[in-house]
Scaffold this motif. Structure first.
Motif, PDB file in Angstrom:
ATOM      1  N   ASP A 284       0.868  -1.171   0.000  1.00 44.53           N
ATOM      2  CA  ASP A 284       0.000   0.000   0.000  1.00 44.53           C
ATOM      3  C   ASP A 284       0.907   1.224   0.000  1.00 44.53           C
ATOM      4  N   LEU A 285       0.959   1.934  -1.128  1.00 48.37           N
ATOM      5  CA  LEU A 285       1.892   3.056  -1.254  1.00 48.37           C
ATOM      6  C   LEU A 285       1.643   4.164  -0.244  1.00 48.37           C
ATOM      7  N   GLU A 286       0.384   4.472   0.044  1.00 45.15           N
ATOM      8  CA  GLU A 286       0.085   5.539   1.001  1.00 45.15           C
ATOM      9  C   GLU A 286       0.615   5.194   2.387  1.00 45.15           C
ATOM     10  N   THR A 287       0.394   3.973   2.829  1.00 46.58           N
ATOM     11  CA  THR A 287       0.886   3.540   4.128  1.00 46.58           C
ATOM     12  C   THR A 287       2.401   3.476   4.124  1.00 46.58           C
ATOM     13  N   PHE A 288       2.968   2.979   3.033  1.00 38.14           N
ATOM     14  CA  PHE A 288       4.418   2.805   2.972  1.00 38.14           C
ATOM     15  C   PHE A 288       5.144   4.137   3.015  1.00 38.14           C
ATOM     16  N   ARG A 289       4.565   5.176   2.424  1.00 41.44           N
ATOM     17  CA  ARG A 289       5.195   6.498   2.422  1.00 41.44           C
ATOM     18  C   ARG A 289       5.424   7.014   3.835  1.00 41.44           C
ATOM     19  N   GLN A 290       4.608   6.553   4.763  1.00 40.82           N
ATOM     20  CA  GLN A 290       4.697   7.025   6.133  1.00 40.82           C
ATOM     21  C   GLN A 290       5.622   6.154   6.992  1.00 40.82           C
ATOM     22  N   SER A 291       6.162   5.109   6.421  1.00 35.71           N
ATOM     23  CA  SER A 291       6.995   4.195   7.197  1.00 35.71           C
ATOM     24  C   SER A 291       8.459   4.591   7.155  1.00 35.71           C
ATOM     25  N   ARG A 292       9.250   3.974   8.026  1.00 36.44           N
ATOM     26  CA  ARG A 292      10.689   4.244   8.077  1.00 36.44           C
ATOM     27  C   ARG A 292      11.385   3.756   6.813  1.00 36.44           C
ATOM     28  N   GLN A 293      10.800   2.819   6.098  1.00 36.46           N
ATOM     29  CA  GLN A 293      11.431   2.250   4.913  1.00 36.46           C
ATOM     30  C   GLN A 293      11.151   3.050   3.651  1.00 36.46           C
ATOM     31  N   ALA A 294      10.391   4.115   3.756  1.00 38.37           N
ATOM     32  CA  ALA A 294       9.980   4.865   2.561  1.00 38.37           C
ATOM     33  C   ALA A 294      11.169   5.407   1.775  1.00 38.37           C
ATOM     34  N   VAL A 295      12.135   5.999   2.445  1.00 36.93           N
ATOM     35  CA  VAL A 295      13.277   6.603   1.741  1.00 36.93           C
ATOM     36  C   VAL A 295      14.128   5.540   1.053  1.00 36.93           C
ATOM     37  N   PRO A 296      14.538   4.444   1.752  1.00 39.29           N
ATOM     38  CA  PRO A 296      15.320   3.429   1.052  1.00 39.29           C
ATOM     39  C   PRO A 296      14.531   2.752  -0.075  1.00 39.29           C
ATOM     40  N   LEU A 297      13.227   2.571   0.128  1.00 31.53           N
ATOM     41  CA  LEU A 297      12.406   1.969  -0.926  1.00 31.53           C
ATOM     42  C   LEU A 297      12.359   2.876  -2.145  1.00 31.53           C
ATOM     43  N   THR A 298      12.172   4.162  -1.919  1.00 31.21           N
ATOM     44  CA  THR A 298      12.118   5.122  -3.029  1.00 31.21           C
ATOM     45  C   THR A 298      13.439   5.138  -3.785  1.00 31.21           C
ATOM     46  N   ARG A 299      14.546   5.133  -3.068  1.00 29.79           N
ATOM     47  CA  ARG A 299      15.857   5.126  -3.720  1.00 29.79           C
ATOM     48  C   ARG A 299      16.049   3.869  -4.561  1.00 29.79           C
ATOM     49  N   ALA A 300      15.678   2.719  -4.013  1.00 29.03           N
ATOM     50  CA  ALA A 300      15.823   1.464  -4.750  1.00 29.03           C
ATOM     51  C   ALA A 300      14.915   1.456  -5.977  1.00 29.03           C
ATOM     52  N   ALA A 301      13.667   1.899  -5.812  1.00 23.45           N
ATOM     53  CA  ALA A 301      12.735   1.944  -6.937  1.00 23.45           C
ATOM     54  C   ALA A 301      13.238   2.885  -8.021  1.00 23.45           C
ATOM     55  N   ASN A 302      13.756   4.036  -7.609  1.00 27.47           N
ATOM     56  CA  ASN A 302      14.286   4.999  -8.585  1.00 27.47           C
ATOM     57  C   ASN A 302      15.492   4.440  -9.330  1.00 27.47           C
ATOM     58  N   ALA A 303      16.311   3.644  -8.656  1.00 26.33           N
ATOM     59  CA  ALA A 303      17.456   3.020  -9.329  1.00 26.33           C
ATOM     60  C   ALA A 303      16.981   2.047 -10.400  1.00 26.33           C
ATOM     61  N   PHE A 304      15.962   1.258 -10.087  1.00 25.48           N
ATOM     62  CA  PHE A 304      15.405   0.337 -11.087  1.00 25.48           C
ATOM     63  C   PHE A 304      14.765   1.105 -12.233  1.00 25.48           C
ATOM     64  N   LEU A 305      14.053   2.176 -11.912  1.00 27.61           N
ATOM     65  CA  LEU A 305      13.420   2.988 -12.959  1.00 27.61           C
ATOM     66  C   LEU A 305      14.459   3.641 -13.857  1.00 27.61           C
ATOM     67  N   ALA A 306      15.558   4.091 -13.276  1.00 28.85           N
ATOM     68  CA  ALA A 306      16.624   4.704 -14.079  1.00 28.85           C
ATOM     69  C   ALA A 306      17.199   3.690 -15.061  1.00 28.85           C
ATOM     70  N   THR A 307      17.413   2.468 -14.598  1.00 30.44           N
ATOM     71  CA  THR A 307      17.928   1.417 -15.481  1.00 30.44           C
ATOM     72  C   THR A 307      16.934   1.131 -16.603  1.00 30.44           C
ATOM     73  N   ALA A 308      15.660   1.020 -16.248  1.00 31.71           N
ATOM     74  CA  ALA A 308      14.629   0.752 -17.254  1.00 31.71           C
ATOM     75  C   ALA A 308      14.551   1.896 -18.264  1.00 31.71           C
ATOM     76  N   THR A 309      14.650   3.127 -17.789  1.00 30.36           N
ATOM     77  CA  THR A 309      14.609   4.285 -18.680  1.00 30.36           C
ATOM     78  C   THR A 309      15.800   4.279 -19.635  1.00 30.36           C
ATOM     79  N   GLU A 310      16.974   3.962 -19.105  1.00 34.39           N
ATOM     80  CA  GLU A 310      18.169   3.875 -19.956  1.00 34.39           C
ATOM     81  C   GLU A 310      17.988   2.819 -21.037  1.00 34.39           C
ATOM     82  N   GLN A 311      17.465   1.674 -20.666  1.00 28.75           N
ATOM     83  CA  GLN A 311      17.243   0.601 -21.633  1.00 28.75           C
ATOM     84  C   GLN A 311      16.240   1.028 -22.698  1.00 28.75           C
ATOM     85  N   ASN A 312      15.180   1.701 -22.258  1.00 28.12           N
ATOM     86  CA  ASN A 312      14.165   2.162 -23.204  1.00 28.12           C
ATOM     87  C   ASN A 312      14.736   3.201 -24.150  1.00 28.12           C
ATOM     88  N   GLN A 313      15.540   4.120 -23.632  1.00 33.39           N
ATOM     89  CA  GLN A 313      16.149   5.151 -24.466  1.00 33.39           C
ATOM     90  C   GLN A 313      17.203   4.571 -25.399  1.00 33.39           C
TER      91      GLN A 313
END
Length: 89
Positions: free
Chosen positions: A5-34
């Motif tokens: 649940d993204l809304e609940t997760f945003r309020q948790s202690r793991q939100a920042v590390p999760l966001t960083r990890a997700a952004n790293a995967f998204l960056a890789t996917a974006t590079e591959q797409n480009q």
């Protein structure tokens, strides 16, 4: 593994590390797409990578339950993100 649940997760202690990890995967996917990898192929490759990661990070016999949880969470996550991308949100 609980449903994501993204809304609940945003309020948790793991939100920042999760966001960083997700952004790293998204960056890789974006590079591959480009670089010219077609979206369908990219999504299939990411699905295979996710399945491999689930198996490698799971205890014996646990992978199936984790995969089921991911499968149940995915439609809700997509709907949530689609609402966020609508104009005015």
């Amino acid at each position: 593994m609980d449903l994501i649940d993204l809304e609940t997760f945003r309020q948790s202690r793991q939100a920042v590390p999760l966001t960083r990890a997700a952004n790293a995967f998204l960056a890789t996917a974006t590079e591959q797409n480009q670089a010219g990898v077609e979206k369908d192929l990219l999504l299939r490759a990411m699905t295979i990578a996710l399945a491999k990661l689930v198996v490698e990070c799971s205890e014996p016999g646990e992978a199936s339950n984790i995969a089921r949880s991911i499968g149940e969470s995915l439609p809700r996550l997509v709907a949530h993100l689609e609402r966020k991308e609508e104009p005015g949100n």
